[in-house]
Motif scaffolding. Structure first.
Motif, mmCIF file in Angstrom:
data_model
loop_
_atom_site.group_PDB
_atom_site.id
_atom_site.type_symbol
_atom_site.label_atom_id
_atom_site.label_comp_id
_atom_site.label_asym_id
_atom_site.label_seq_id
_atom_site.Cartn_x
_atom_site.Cartn_y
_atom_site.Cartn_z
ATOM 1 N N GLU A 46 0.809 -1.224 0.000
ATOM 2 C CA GLU A 46 0.000 0.000 0.000
ATOM 3 C C GLU A 46 0.842 1.274 0.000
ATOM 4 O O GLU A 46 0.425 2.286 -0.563
ATOM 5 C CB GLU A 46 -1.002 0.000 1.159
ATOM 6 C CG GLU A 46 -0.378 -0.045 2.524
ATOM 7 C CD GLU A 46 -1.404 -0.218 3.630
ATOM 8 O OE1 GLU A 46 -2.617 -0.266 3.352
ATOM 9 O OE2 GLU A 46 -0.977 -0.309 4.785
ATOM 10 N N SER A 58 -3.293 6.590 3.918
ATOM 11 C CA SER A 58 -4.558 6.658 4.661
ATOM 12 C C SER A 58 -5.750 6.764 3.713
ATOM 13 O O SER A 58 -6.806 6.196 3.986
ATOM 14 C CB SER A 58 -4.543 7.817 5.657
ATOM 15 O OG SER A 58 -4.411 9.046 4.990
ATOM 16 N N ARG A 61 -6.401 3.279 2.531
ATOM 17 C CA ARG A 61 -6.994 2.471 3.603
ATOM 18 C C ARG A 61 -8.452 2.846 3.835
ATOM 19 O O ARG A 61 -9.308 1.980 3.989
ATOM 20 C CB ARG A 61 -6.202 2.652 4.894
ATOM 21 C CG ARG A 61 -4.864 1.962 4.865
ATOM 22 C CD ARG A 61 -4.089 2.219 6.125
ATOM 23 N NE ARG A 61 -2.782 1.550 6.079
ATOM 24 C CZ ARG A 61 -1.796 1.814 6.905
ATOM 25 N NH1 ARG A 61 -1.938 2.728 7.861
ATOM 26 N NH2 ARG A 61 -0.656 1.183 6.786
ATOM 27 N N ASN A 62 -8.741 4.137 3.891
ATOM 28 C CA ASN A 62 -10.103 4.592 4.187
ATOM 29 C C ASN A 62 -11.074 4.309 3.050
ATOM 30 O O ASN A 62 -12.276 4.147 3.284
ATOM 31 C CB ASN A 62 -10.111 6.096 4.491
ATOM 32 C CG ASN A 62 -9.415 6.419 5.783
ATOM 33 O OD1 ASN A 62 -9.302 5.586 6.684
ATOM 34 N ND2 ASN A 62 -8.908 7.642 5.896
ATOM 35 N N ARG A 64 -10.667 1.798 0.681
ATOM 36 C CA ARG A 64 -10.387 0.480 0.097
ATOM 37 C C ARG A 64 -11.653 -0.235 -0.366
ATOM 38 O O ARG A 64 -11.676 -0.855 -1.411
ATOM 39 C CB ARG A 64 -9.638 -0.368 1.119
ATOM 40 C CG ARG A 64 -9.096 -1.637 0.526
ATOM 41 C CD ARG A 64 -8.108 -2.302 1.436
ATOM 42 N NE ARG A 64 -6.876 -1.521 1.444
ATOM 43 C CZ ARG A 64 -6.082 -1.356 2.496
ATOM 44 N NH1 ARG A 64 -6.372 -1.942 3.640
ATOM 45 N NH2 ARG A 64 -5.001 -0.632 2.425
#
Length: 97
Positions: A46, A58, A61-62, A64
């Protein structure tokens, strides 16, 4: 023949020119090699993916599970991004006026 010149010896200027040419050739080869595309692995983690597409880790991740983020694969517990998928996702993000 000058006193200090030996038979078969080359003048110092020829030796210096040869060294300059060698140094120039080596520099050109190193420059060429540095510009060659390095082989890529098929997937990125990532952090690499975020840098590749120009976003933060981030954000990846947020988002995804969102349709706005690029597709990913899970390998065990690890999240990976296929380079081909990132390239395709980037192409889809282009705005054509």
């Amino acid at each position: 023949m000058p006193e200090n010149a030996q038979a078969g010896s080359r003048p110092a200027t020829l030796i210096v020119d040869h060294e300059d040419q060698s140094a120039t050739l080596i520099a050109e080869i190193e420059n060429y090699l540095s510009q060659q595309v390095q082989p890529r692995t098929a997937v990125m983690n990532e952090h690499e993916a975020a840098e590749y597409i120009g976003c933060s880790v981030s954000w990846l991740r947020n988002n995804r599970r969102s349709s706005t983020a690029p597709p990913f694969v899970k390998i065990g517990k690890n999240v990976r991004y296929r380079i081909d998928s990132l390239d395709a996702w980037l192409s889809q993000q282009e705005i054509k006026n």
